[in-house]
Motif scaffolding. Structure first.
Motif, mmCIF file in Angstrom:
data_model
loop_
_atom_site.group_PDB
_atom_site.id
_atom_site.type_symbol
_atom_site.label_atom_id
_atom_site.label_comp_id
_atom_site.label_asym_id
_atom_site.label_seq_id
_atom_site.Cartn_x
_atom_site.Cartn_y
_atom_site.Cartn_z
ATOM 1 N N LEU A 7 0.823 -1.211 0.000
ATOM 2 C CA LEU A 7 0.000 0.000 0.000
ATOM 3 C C LEU A 7 0.860 1.265 0.000
ATOM 4 O O LEU A 7 0.571 2.233 -0.709
ATOM 5 C CB LEU A 7 -0.919 0.004 1.229
ATOM 6 C CG LEU A 7 -2.178 -0.865 1.168
ATOM 7 C CD1 LEU A 7 -2.916 -0.785 2.494
ATOM 8 C CD2 LEU A 7 -3.076 -0.433 0.031
ATOM 9 N N VAL A 8 1.911 1.253 0.804
ATOM 10 C CA VAL A 8 2.797 2.418 0.857
ATOM 11 C C VAL A 8 3.461 2.659 -0.490
ATOM 12 O O VAL A 8 3.531 3.790 -0.978
ATOM 13 C CB VAL A 8 3.860 2.220 1.960
ATOM 14 C CG1 VAL A 8 4.882 3.344 1.920
ATOM 15 C CG2 VAL A 8 3.197 2.167 3.328
ATOM 16 N N VAL A 9 3.955 1.582 -1.096
ATOM 17 C CA VAL A 9 4.600 1.717 -2.410
ATOM 18 C C VAL A 9 3.612 2.225 -3.447
ATOM 19 O O VAL A 9 3.928 3.106 -4.262
ATOM 20 C CB VAL A 9 5.199 0.359 -2.848
ATOM 21 C CG1 VAL A 9 5.679 0.430 -4.294
ATOM 22 C CG2 VAL A 9 6.351 -0.022 -1.933
ATOM 23 N N LEU A 10 2.385 1.690 -3.430
ATOM 24 C CA LEU A 10 1.370 2.147 -4.378
ATOM 25 C C LEU A 10 1.034 3.623 -4.163
ATOM 26 O O LEU A 10 0.853 4.378 -5.120
ATOM 27 C CB LEU A 10 0.104 1.302 -4.229
ATOM 28 C CG LEU A 10 0.169 -0.126 -4.786
ATOM 29 C CD1 LEU A 10 -1.128 -0.863 -4.487
ATOM 30 C CD2 LEU A 10 0.434 -0.103 -6.285
ATOM 31 N N ALA A 11 0.946 4.019 -2.895
ATOM 32 C CA ALA A 11 0.632 5.418 -2.599
ATOM 33 C C ALA A 11 1.718 6.357 -3.115
ATOM 34 O O ALA A 11 1.433 7.454 -3.594
ATOM 35 C CB ALA A 11 0.440 5.602 -1.093
ATOM 36 N N LEU A 12 2.974 5.920 -3.023
ATOM 37 C CA LEU A 12 4.082 6.760 -3.482
ATOM 38 C C LEU A 12 4.189 6.757 -5.006
ATOM 39 O O LEU A 12 4.533 7.768 -5.622
ATOM 40 C CB LEU A 12 5.389 6.275 -2.858
ATOM 41 C CG LEU A 12 5.516 6.433 -1.341
ATOM 42 C CD1 LEU A 12 6.808 5.811 -0.848
ATOM 43 C CD2 LEU A 12 5.442 7.902 -0.943
ATOM 44 N N ALA A 13 3.899 5.593 -5.628
ATOM 45 C CA ALA A 13 4.048 5.480 -7.076
ATOM 46 C C ALA A 13 2.842 6.006 -7.836
ATOM 47 O O ALA A 13 2.968 6.409 -8.996
ATOM 48 C CB ALA A 13 4.288 4.020 -7.451
ATOM 49 N N PHE A 14 1.681 6.020 -7.207
ATOM 50 C CA PHE A 14 0.445 6.422 -7.860
ATOM 51 C C PHE A 14 0.532 7.796 -8.532
ATOM 52 O O PHE A 14 0.182 7.942 -9.709
ATOM 53 C CB PHE A 14 -0.695 6.363 -6.833
ATOM 54 C CG PHE A 14 -1.968 7.017 -7.269
ATOM 55 C CD1 PHE A 14 -2.711 6.506 -8.311
ATOM 56 C CD2 PHE A 14 -2.428 8.157 -6.618
ATOM 57 C CE1 PHE A 14 -3.890 7.110 -8.705
ATOM 58 C CE2 PHE A 14 -3.600 8.765 -6.998
ATOM 59 C CZ PHE A 14 -4.338 8.246 -8.047
ATOM 60 N N PRO A 15 0.997 8.842 -7.853
ATOM 61 C CA PRO A 15 1.073 10.156 -8.516
ATOM 62 C C PRO A 15 2.027 10.184 -9.704
ATOM 63 O O PRO A 15 1.807 10.938 -10.656
ATOM 64 C CB PRO A 15 1.553 11.090 -7.393
ATOM 65 C CG PRO A 15 1.129 10.413 -6.137
ATOM 66 C CD PRO A 15 1.312 8.947 -6.422
ATOM 67 N N TRP A 16 3.115 9.398 -9.673
ATOM 68 C CA TRP A 16 4.033 9.387 -10.810
ATOM 69 C C TRP A 16 3.331 8.879 -12.061
ATOM 70 O O TRP A 16 3.434 9.477 -13.133
ATOM 71 C CB TRP A 16 5.248 8.507 -10.500
ATOM 72 C CG TRP A 16 6.148 9.032 -9.438
ATOM 73 C CD1 TRP A 16 6.190 8.626 -8.142
ATOM 74 C CD2 TRP A 16 7.124 10.074 -9.559
ATOM 75 N NE1 TRP A 16 7.140 9.346 -7.440
ATOM 76 C CE2 TRP A 16 7.728 10.231 -8.286
ATOM 77 C CE3 TRP A 16 7.549 10.876 -10.614
ATOM 78 C CZ2 TRP A 16 8.729 11.160 -8.040
ATOM 79 C CZ3 TRP A 16 8.549 11.807 -10.373
ATOM 80 C CH2 TRP A 16 9.120 11.943 -9.109
ATOM 81 N N GLY A 17 2.619 7.765 -11.913
ATOM 82 C CA GLY A 17 1.914 7.210 -13.071
ATOM 83 C C GLY A 17 0.791 8.105 -13.547
ATOM 84 O O GLY A 17 0.595 8.282 -14.752
ATOM 85 N N LEU A 18 0.049 8.691 -12.596
ATOM 86 C CA LEU A 18 -1.069 9.548 -12.977
ATOM 87 C C LEU A 18 -0.578 10.828 -13.641
ATOM 88 O O LEU A 18 -1.190 11.325 -14.592
ATOM 89 C CB LEU A 18 -1.913 9.879 -11.745
ATOM 90 C CG LEU A 18 -3.272 10.511 -12.032
ATOM 91 C CD1 LEU A 18 -4.113 9.591 -12.902
ATOM 92 C CD2 LEU A 18 -4.004 10.809 -10.732
ATOM 93 N N ALA A 19 0.533 11.385 -13.164
ATOM 94 C CA ALA A 19 1.087 12.590 -13.773
ATOM 95 C C ALA A 19 1.532 12.322 -15.207
ATOM 96 O O ALA A 19 1.321 13.144 -16.110
ATOM 97 C CB ALA A 19 2.259 13.119 -12.940
#
Length: 314
Positions: A7-19
């Motif tokens: 969950l932590v990794v997804l939370a950190l990586a999520f904005p990179w992919g969405l941006a």
């Protein structure tokens, strides 16, 4: 514990992919829809990041509410307190950065209004005397409505028709409240570094939005292109008084790309289809962002519930 780390990794990586997805989407959308897509992406990404950090920070407190002793929590879940401390530290840094950016914005706005107070004019136009070549849309401040600030040097450098383009461009910034979108994205960059790439891209599309509005107002895309090119050219030759981002100016952004876009004919037939595609793309961006943010928050909540039951049962 593995699920929490995921969950932590997804939370950190999520904005990179969405941006990255938002940048690609903005490249094919009309300027207005591109601006809204970028702003929505930044806002929802920042919100998802903060929600995850708040959740991590509250994990030890949630265990306390479940009447589970902290030593028992640390025995079964040793990473709970370190993760909560790290989340709290990150949120503290974010809060400092957000307040700092907000202070900088208000400082820029105050200095710009001090400059505007030197000018004279009627309605929404203020002309500041001087040889400097500059013009920008000045948002409202302390109960004062927004103004268009133009130096006399800029007015002398432009032909009458080009002046109309300049004023229409800056009025589009004010009527569209472009400074609000710019401010939202600017503050979002303090929450997650992945969002920094959206700030300058948003500025470009805000200028393109105002360019198209100005071209429609004067009824000539060629005249609008010539005015923007001339304003940028003469501005680069002088020591301007520009107060900088997020005050939007006709000379902001990559001017050659903006001029090139205006020299292309405006789509007539497919334009409505492009609009519909833009609205659909914006809706998809918002839906994916919101779903991912809610999914991450729900996953964390379920994990905490599971961990609390496991601790009590152990």
């Amino acid at each position: 514990m593995t699920f929490l780390l995921v969950l932590v990794v997804l939370a950190l990586a999520f904005p990179w992919g969405l941006a990255a997805a938002a940048r690609r989407l903005a490249a094919v959308l009309p300027p207005r829809e591109a601006c809204w897509a970028l702003t929505a992406t930044a806002l929802l990404s920042a919100g998802a990041t903060i929600a995850m950090l708040v959740g991590l920070f509250h994990v030890p407190f949630l265990a306390t509410l479940e009447q589970v002793p902290l030593p028992r929590v640390l025995e079964v879940w040793p990473a709970a307190v370190p993760l909560a401390g790290a989340a709290g530290s990150v949120m503290l840094v974010q809060a400092v950065l957000v307040l700092r950016r907000r202070f900088q914005y208000r400082s820029v706005l105050r200095r710009a209004w001090q400059l505007a107070d030197q000018g004279r004019g009627d309605g929404d136009l203020l002309v500041v005397p001087g040889d400097e070549v500059d013009a920008f849309a000045l948002p409202g401040y302390r109960g004062r409505s927004g103004k268009i600030v133009v130096t006399s040097g800029m007015l002398r450098a432009l032909k009458p028709g080009e002046r109309e383009v300049l004023l229409a461009h800056e009025r589009a910034h004010l009527s569209g409240r472009h400074h609000v979108l710019a401010d939202v994205v600017d503050l979002s960059t303090a929450v997650h570094p992945a969002l920094r790439s959206l700030r300058l891209l948003l500025q470009f599309h805000l200028e393109r939005w105002a360019d198209e509005s100005a071209a429609a107002a004067v009824g000539s895309r060629k005249l609008a292109a010539a005015a923007i090119a001339r304003a940028a050219l003469v501005s680069s030759r002088t020591q301007g008084t520009s107060t900088g981002y997020p005050l939007l100016s006709v000379t902001s952004g990559p001017v050659p790309q903006r001029v090139e876009a205006l020299l292309l004919p405006e789509p007539v037939g497919p334009w409505r289809g492009t609009r519909r595609a833009g609205v659909l793309g914006l809706a998809v961006t918002v839906a994916v962002s919101a779903s991912a943010a809610l999914g991450l928050a729900y996953g964390l909540h379920e994990y905490v519930e599971y961990a609390a039951v496991a601790v009590r049962g152990g």
